[in-house]
Design a protein around this motif. Structure first.
Motif, PDB file in Angstrom:
ATOM      1  N   THR A   1      48.442  -4.589  26.039  1.00 32.26           N
ATOM      2  CA  THR A   1      49.486  -4.019  26.232  1.00 32.26           C
ATOM      3  C   THR A   1      50.035  -3.861  27.508  1.00 32.26           C
ATOM      4  O   THR A   1      49.265  -3.117  28.415  1.00 32.26           O
ATOM      5  CB  THR A   1      49.176  -2.335  25.561  1.00 32.26           C
ATOM      6  N   TYR A   2      51.429  -4.300  27.861  1.00 29.54           N
ATOM      7  CA  TYR A   2      51.872  -4.432  29.155  1.00 29.54           C
ATOM      8  C   TYR A   2      53.022  -3.051  29.571  1.00 29.54           C
ATOM      9  O   TYR A   2      53.535  -2.591  28.595  1.00 29.54           O
ATOM     10  CB  TYR A   2      52.384  -5.803  29.295  1.00 29.54           C
TER      11      TYR A   2
ATOM     12  N   SER B   1      43.954  -3.171  28.156  1.00 34.33           N
ATOM     13  CA  SER B   1      43.519  -4.358  27.137  1.00 34.33           C
ATOM     14  C   SER B   1      42.205  -3.651  26.404  1.00 34.33           C
ATOM     15  O   SER B   1      41.468  -3.002  27.144  1.00 34.33           O
ATOM     16  CB  SER B   1      42.947  -5.444  27.808  1.00 34.33           C
TER      17      SER B   1
ATOM     18  N   LYS C   1      45.382  -8.035  21.747  1.00 36.69           N
ATOM     19  CA  LYS C   1      46.178  -8.515  22.890  1.00 36.69           C
ATOM     20  C   LYS C   1      46.591  -7.188  23.910  1.00 36.69           C
ATOM     21  O   LYS C   1      46.463  -6.213  23.346  1.00 36.69           O
ATOM     22  CB  LYS C   1      47.731  -8.734  22.404  1.00 36.69           C
TER      23      LYS C   1
ATOM     24  N   ALA D   1      48.733  -2.786  32.697  1.00 35.05           N
ATOM     25  CA  ALA D   1      48.235  -3.351  31.179  1.00 35.05           C
ATOM     26  C   ALA D   1      47.007  -2.753  30.871  1.00 35.05           C
ATOM     27  O   ALA D   1      46.153  -2.493  31.843  1.00 35.05           O
ATOM     28  CB  ALA D   1      48.428  -4.880  31.148  1.00 35.05           C
TER      29      ALA D   1
ATOM     30  N   GLU E   1      55.661  -8.843  33.719  1.00 35.87           N
ATOM     31  CA  GLU E   1      55.717 -10.090  32.841  1.00 35.87           C
ATOM     32  C   GLU E   1      54.469 -10.554  32.159  1.00 35.87           C
ATOM     33  O   GLU E   1      53.648 -10.915  32.850  1.00 35.87           O
ATOM     34  CB  GLU E   1      56.220 -11.110  33.637  1.00 35.87           C
ATOM     35  N   LYS E   2      54.355 -10.417  30.855  1.00 36.30           N
ATOM     36  CA  LYS E   2      53.008 -10.748  30.204  1.00 36.30           C
ATOM     37  C   LYS E   2      52.791 -12.149  30.348  1.00 36.30           C
ATOM     38  O   LYS E   2      51.785 -12.827  30.621  1.00 36.30           O
ATOM     39  CB  LYS E   2      53.137 -10.475  28.916  1.00 36.30           C
ATOM     40  N   ASP E   3      53.783 -13.283  30.437  1.00 34.41           N
ATOM     41  CA  ASP E   3      53.521 -14.642  30.772  1.00 34.41           C
ATOM     42  C   ASP E   3      53.169 -14.646  32.150  1.00 34.41           C
ATOM     43  O   ASP E   3      52.549 -15.965  32.301  1.00 34.41           O
ATOM     44  CB  ASP E   3      54.863 -15.347  30.282  1.00 34.41           C
TER      45      ASP E   3
END
Lengths: 117, 115
Positions: A57-58, A50, A55, A48, A63-65
Motif C-alpha cells: 500500500t503506497y 507491505s 501488494k 509504503a 509512484e508505485k511503478d
C-alpha cells in the motif's frame, strides 16, 4: 530486542539504473514491513506498507511503478528504485513489526544511503 | 497543518540539566505516541512509547501525554553529552484494515548537551 537488517548500507549508482534494497527481520517473523525515506534535515516519510504475500500500500505521491516493493516472505521485503535519478538520492529505512496491538513497536533497520550520480 | 509538529531546535542544555522536548499532533484519532532518538546518519531507535494520559517513566526518560491538548513531551533528566541527537516524535495513525497502523513522524528536535 528484535533485529532488522538492511543491505546494502550504502550504494552509489548512475542515473537511469535500478537499485534493489533488502530488508530482513533476523529473529522474528514480520507480518508487516514499512519503507521510509528521509531527506537531509527532514523527517521520515512513509513510502509504503507491505504485508507478506500481498501488494504493498503506497502513500499518496509515491509512484508505485518507480518504487517496487516485494514482500515475498515473513522475513524479507525488497524495495527496488527503478530508473533512479539524482532526486531519488536519500536515506531509505525499513521497519518491521508483528502482531496487531494498538501500540505496536516497529523495529527499524540501519538504513541504506542511496546516491544517484 | 502538519500532523505531528516539533520545534526543530537546536535545543542546547548543559550536562546534568533536564531537557524538555515537545510535540503536538493534529489527529485526535491517534492513539499511541512514540519517541525515537536518531543519531546523524543512523536510523531511529525507540526510546519509549505512551498511550495513556499522564506520565510514563523509564530510567532518565519521562514521556507525558495530554490527549485533550494533543500534546506529547519527553523529559530527559541528568542529560549527558551522549544524549545529543535528534529526537523524533511519532503518532500511530490507527489501523489499515487488518494490518498495522503507520507512524507519522515529526521533523525532530535536535538536542545538544554541552559538557
Amino acid at each position: 530486542g528484535a533485529v532488522v537488517s538492511q543491505h546494502p548500507s550504502r550504494v552509489i549508482c548512475k542515473s537511469g539504473t535500478s537499485v534493489k534494497i533488502e530488508c530482513r527481520s533476523l529473529d522474528f517473523q514480520a507480518t508487516t514491513m514499512f519503507w521510509y525515506r528521509q531527506f537531509p534535515k527532514q523527517s521520515l516519510m512513509l513510502m509504503a506498507t507491505s504485508n507478506e504475500g500481498s501488494k504493498a500500500t503506497y502513500e499518496q505521491g509515491v509512484e508505485k511503478d518507480k518504487f517496487l516493493i516485494n514482500h515475498a516472505s515473513l522475513t524479507l521485503s525488497t524495495l527496488t528504485v527503478t530508473s533512479a535519478h539524482p532526486e531519488d538520492s536519500s536515506f531509505y529505512i525499513c521497519s518491521a513489526t508483528w502482531g496487531d496491538s494498538s501500540y505496536n513497536e516497529q523495529f527499524f533497520g540501519p538504513g541504506t544511503r542511496l546516491t544517484v550520480l | 497543518q502538519k500532523e505531528v509538529e516539533q520545534n526543530s531546535g537546536p535545543l542546547s542544555v548543559p550536562e546534568g540539566a533536564i531537557a524538555s522536548l515537545n510535540c503536538t499532533y493534529s489527529d485526535r484519532g491517534s492513539q499511541s505516541f512514540f519517541w525515537y532518538r536518531q543519531y546523524s546518519g543512523k536510523s531511529p531507535e525507540l526510546i519509549m512509547f505512551i498511550y495513556s494520559n499522564g506520565d510514563k517513566e523509564d530510567g532518565r526518560f519521562t514521556a507525558q501525554l495530554n490527549k485533550a491538548s494533543q500534546y506529547v513531551s519527553l523529559l530527559i533528566r541528568d542529560s549527558q553529552p551522549s544524549d545529543s541527537a535528534t529526537y523524533l516524535c511519532a503518532a500511530l495513525k490507527g489501523y489499515y484494515g487488518g494490518s498495522q497502523g503507520n507512524l507519522i513522524f515529526g521533523k525532530g528536535t535536535k538536542l545538544s548537551v554541552k559538557p
